[in-house]
Enzyme design. Structure first.
Site, PDB file in Angstrom:
ATOM      1  N   CYS A 200     -21.145 -26.370   9.100  1.00 40.43           N
ATOM      2  CA  CYS A 200     -22.404 -26.379   8.352  1.00 40.43           C
ATOM      3  C   CYS A 200     -22.601 -25.058   7.598  1.00 40.43           C
ATOM      4  O   CYS A 200     -21.864 -24.771   6.673  1.00 40.43           O
ATOM      5  CB  CYS A 200     -23.569 -26.704   9.284  1.00 40.43           C
ATOM      6  SG  CYS A 200     -25.050 -27.281   8.411  1.00 40.43           S
TER       7      CYS A 200
ATOM      8  N   HIS B 298     -22.110 -31.515  12.515  1.00 39.44           N
ATOM      9  CA  HIS B 298     -22.360 -30.994  13.855  1.00 39.44           C
ATOM     10  C   HIS B 298     -21.928 -32.040  14.884  1.00 39.44           C
ATOM     11  O   HIS B 298     -21.930 -33.234  14.607  1.00 39.44           O
ATOM     12  CB  HIS B 298     -23.852 -30.703  14.053  1.00 39.44           C
ATOM     13  CG  HIS B 298     -24.351 -29.547  13.258  1.00 39.44           C
ATOM     14  ND1 HIS B 298     -24.051 -28.239  13.562  1.00 39.44           N
ATOM     15  CD2 HIS B 298     -25.148 -29.510  12.153  1.00 39.44           C
ATOM     16  CE1 HIS B 298     -24.648 -27.438  12.696  1.00 39.44           C
ATOM     17  NE2 HIS B 298     -25.310 -28.179  11.826  1.00 39.44           N
TER      18      HIS B 298
END
Length: 483
Positions: free
Chosen positions: A327, A424
């Site tokens: 991310c 994630h």
């Protein structure tokens, strides 16, 4: 409602354990937290975000997470400002003082979400935030007694004996609470006791004598809690000790680190030596550096450089080491990061680490979605995306992941040593983790992280069943006819 005598007294774990306990008894259970402050967030099936702890508690209750389980979420971006999320959707950036003024306006939405869950369940277990004894925050409160009184929810107050002074904490809360707030508390529990519980019988009697509250039990230290995802970065500040393992992995502890439970599966792997690197320390020689997610990419990129970690990462790559970015960490691996609209802080732009031929602009709606797919070698994964920003560049032609529709996600450098993606939870499924660890030179136990979490919750529920007065707790919740 489980409130506490402070932050980190174990409220989240107790609520999760009680959700599993009552679900195991056949009740329809829902977790709820009126207001949470955490950069560890989860994505719900309806495309919103809630605190990670409430997603864990929903898992404990064996139900699908909903935005109503955490209607107000604050995600800190600076020491005084935070992103405000209302029922799963970003509602702007708020400074602490301005948010204090706005809280009373949010109470009606909080109670409405609670009633929504209440209509679906036999039992809603509510988690407070911080402590109701912080009387300076009582005006406009929606997290503790303000909510409890508005929704007429009985409270059980939790004290942490591992910190010491638990008698003073519980009796002191009784002393400082306003009479109307004090009347909401029907009992207390004590958490994290080590040793022979009979040694504290007199202490529990003293608390009852001074407060008049019912003693609902004392939980021992729960080793299984260490296998649950932590909500607060405070656990990282205590240090994560490395251990022997053939694959040495290090992750710098960014100042606004987010969703750090991404690394929990690595901690459990027998062939992996994983540890966080705290600020002020160099990243040591290792096989793999993972740049984690962050709530403020540009600010944490500057923080990374202030620690000298950029030098460590680039030297690591020159020596043939590997890097994974997740991310915000993925964004940092590119050539540039721009935030022209000031979405995550002051508007600005900065060069990235230049390890992937990519550019990121922090703009557009926040991406919130569950994600599935496969690695290029075929292993399947599941996770979630929660980010702002659009990333473009030639490196995307070599994706790390393949979505079900055949599109790529993430990027891998031409030599295969630098990679990243927005996903994630990528390491959670045993199949995907085993494939990645094999790529990095280690074996894996192949266990799904969800299975580890499920077992830990059952162990915690069994301990609470033994050490708490469940009949008394059920009576406080008005469950006598349902058990």
């Amino acid at each position: 409602m489980i409130q506490g005598c402070g932050s980190d007294v174990g409220k989240s774990v107790l609520v999760a354990g009680l959700c599993r306990l009552f679900a195991n008894r056949g009740l329809r259970v829902r977790p709820f937290k009126p207001q949470n402050m955490s950069n560890n967030a989860a994505v719900t099936a309806d495309g919103g975000e809630i605190g990670r702890a409430q997603a864990l508690q929903a898992f404990a209750a064996r139900v699908t997470p909903s935005v109503h389980m955490n209607p107000v979420l604050l995600k800190p971006q600076s020491d005084t400002g935070a992103q405000l999320v209302i029922r799963g959707r970003m509602a702007g950036i708020w400074q602490a003082r301005a948010f204090q003024d706005r809280k009373p306006d949010l109470l009606a939405q909080v109670v409405e979400s609670f009633r929504h869950l209440q209509a679906q369940a036999d039992l809603v277990i509510v988690e407070g935030a911080g402590s109701p004894a912080e009387t300076n925050l009582r005006a406009g409160d929606i997290a503790n007694m303000g909510f409890a009184r508005a929704a007429d929810v009985p409270v059980v107050l939790a004290g942490d004996i591992d910190r010491g002074h638990v008698i003073a904490a519980l009796v002191g809360a009784h002393a400082v609470l306003a009479p109307e707030d004090r009347a909401m508390i029907r009992g207390f529990v004590i958490n994290k006791f080590r040793g022979d519980p009979a040694l504290f019988d007199a202490g529990r009697d003293e608390i009852v004598r001074r407060t008049g509250w019912a003693d609902c039990g004392m939980a021992p230290w729960l080793p299984a809690a260490a296998r649950l995802p932590a909500e607060d970065a405070v656990v990282l500040e205590r240090g994560a000790g490395a251990r022997q393992g053939r694959l040495k992995i290090r992750a710098p502890m960014l100042s606004r680190i987010a969703n750090f439970d991404d690394f929990d599966p690595l901690v459990a792997e027998p062939e992996v030596d994983f540890a966080f690197v705290p600020p002020g320390q160099v990243i040591p020689d290792c096989d793999l550096i993972i740049l984690p997610g962050t709530k403020a990419t540009l600010a944490d990129l500057a923080f990374l450089r202030a620690q000298g970690w950029d030098i460590d990462v680039l030297a690591h790559v020159r020596r043939g080491g590997r890097v994974l970015g997740i991310c915000g960490g993925f964004q940092m691996l590119g050539r540039t990061i721009a935030d022209p609209d000031g979405i995550e802080g002051a508007p600005g732009e900065a060069p990235g680490l230049g390890l992937l031929d990519l550019d990121t602009v922090l703009t557009g709606d926040k991406v919130l979605r569950p994600t599935t797919g496969r690695l290029t070698e075929g292993a399947t994964f599941e996770g979630y995306e929660i980010h702002v920003g659009r990333t473009t560049g030639p490196a995307l032609a070599r994706p790390l992941l393949i979505r079900p529709d055949g599109s790529g996600e993430g990027a891998i450098s031409a030599d295969g040593r630098v990679m990243g993606a927005y996903v994630h939870g990528l390491l959670g499924r045993g199949e995907a983790r085993a494939a990645l660890l094999a790529r990095w030179g280690a074996g894996s136990d192949g266990v799904d992280q969800a299975a580890r979490t499920d077992q830990a919750l059952d162990e915690i529920a069994a301990m609470l069943e033994t050490h708490f007065d469940i009949s008394r707790l059920a009576a406080i919740a008005g469950l006598e006819t349902k058990l």
